[in-house]
Design an enzyme around this catalytic site. Structure first.
Site, PDB file in Angstrom:
ATOM      1  CG  ASP A  62      -2.059   0.959   1.124  1.00 14.19           C
ATOM      2  OD1 ASP A  62      -3.214   0.508   1.083  1.00 14.19           O
ATOM      3  OD2 ASP A  62      -1.804   2.199   1.076  1.00 14.19           O
ATOM      4  CB  ILE A  63       1.079   4.393  -2.092  1.00 12.27           C
ATOM      5  CG1 ILE A  63      -0.396   4.494  -2.388  1.00 12.27           C
ATOM      6  CG2 ILE A  63       1.894   4.076  -3.297  1.00 12.27           C
ATOM      7  CD1 ILE A  63      -0.716   5.735  -3.204  1.00 12.27           C
ATOM      8  CG  HIS A  86      -8.649  -3.042  -1.957  1.00  9.86           C
ATOM      9  ND1 HIS A  86      -9.595  -2.365  -2.710  1.00  9.86           N
ATOM     10  CD2 HIS A  86      -8.464  -2.311  -0.842  1.00  9.86           C
ATOM     11  CE1 HIS A  86      -9.941  -1.255  -2.088  1.00  9.86           C
ATOM     12  NE2 HIS A  86      -9.269  -1.200  -0.934  1.00  9.86           N
ATOM     13  CG  ASN A 141     -12.050  -0.671   4.345  1.00  8.00           C
ATOM     14  OD1 ASN A 141     -12.298  -1.187   5.426  1.00  8.00           O
ATOM     15  ND2 ASN A 141     -10.915  -0.037   4.112  1.00  8.00           N
TER      16      ASN A 141
END
Ligand code: AMP
Length: 127
Positions: free
Chosen positions: A36-37, A106, A93
């Site tokens: 994840d960025i 995801h 989510n």
């Protein structure tokens, strides 16, 4: 300018096609996992299906295998990264109240520190 081949495409489709860079840690015919960025834990990966499924609400009966596969990938990565014993969290989510921002399902894979529960208390603290 972002090029989308179908209206359902998101930035994750471009990562799958390797059109934009991502720190990929796992790939097979059904799924891809990358860092994840904006990491929320010492280890924060996203495990995504190659098939576009916008939200949990869109998971069909035919998608059961691929969605289960995401959890299998999580288990493989946990073992590989040495976090299986201490534990980790997987979260998907859904829509606004769930905090979803990218509409390609995801599995967040978070590890490397103890995490609070339940999560809605964490959110109330920052509200
Ligand atoms: P969510 O809010 O559950 O939809 O999660 C979307 C996640 O995707 C966030 O944690 C973002 O930091 C992450 N993200 C967005 N764009 C990228 C990208 N290009 N590479 C890696 N992670 C990304």
């Amino acid at each position: 300018m972002t090029q989308h081949n179908s209206p359902e495409e998101t930035i994750f489709s471009r990562i799958i096609r390797k059109e934009i860079p991502a720190d990929i840690v796992y790939e097979d015919e059904l799924a891809l996992a990358f860092k994840d960025i904006n990491p929320q834990a010492p280890v924060h990966l996203l495990i995504i299906p190659k098939k576009i499924i916008p939200t949990t609400n869109h998971i069909s009966k035919d998608d059961r295998e691929v969605v289960g596969h995401l959890h299998w990938v999580a288990a493989q990565l946990a073992e590989q990264l040495g976090v299986a014993h201490d534990g980790f969290r997987t979260v998907m989510n859904c829509n606004e109240y769930g905090g979803q921002t990218v509409y390609h399902i995801h599995l967040h894979f978070l590890a490397g520190k103890p995490m609070g529960w339940p999560p809605y208390q964490e959110r109330l603290k920052t509200a």
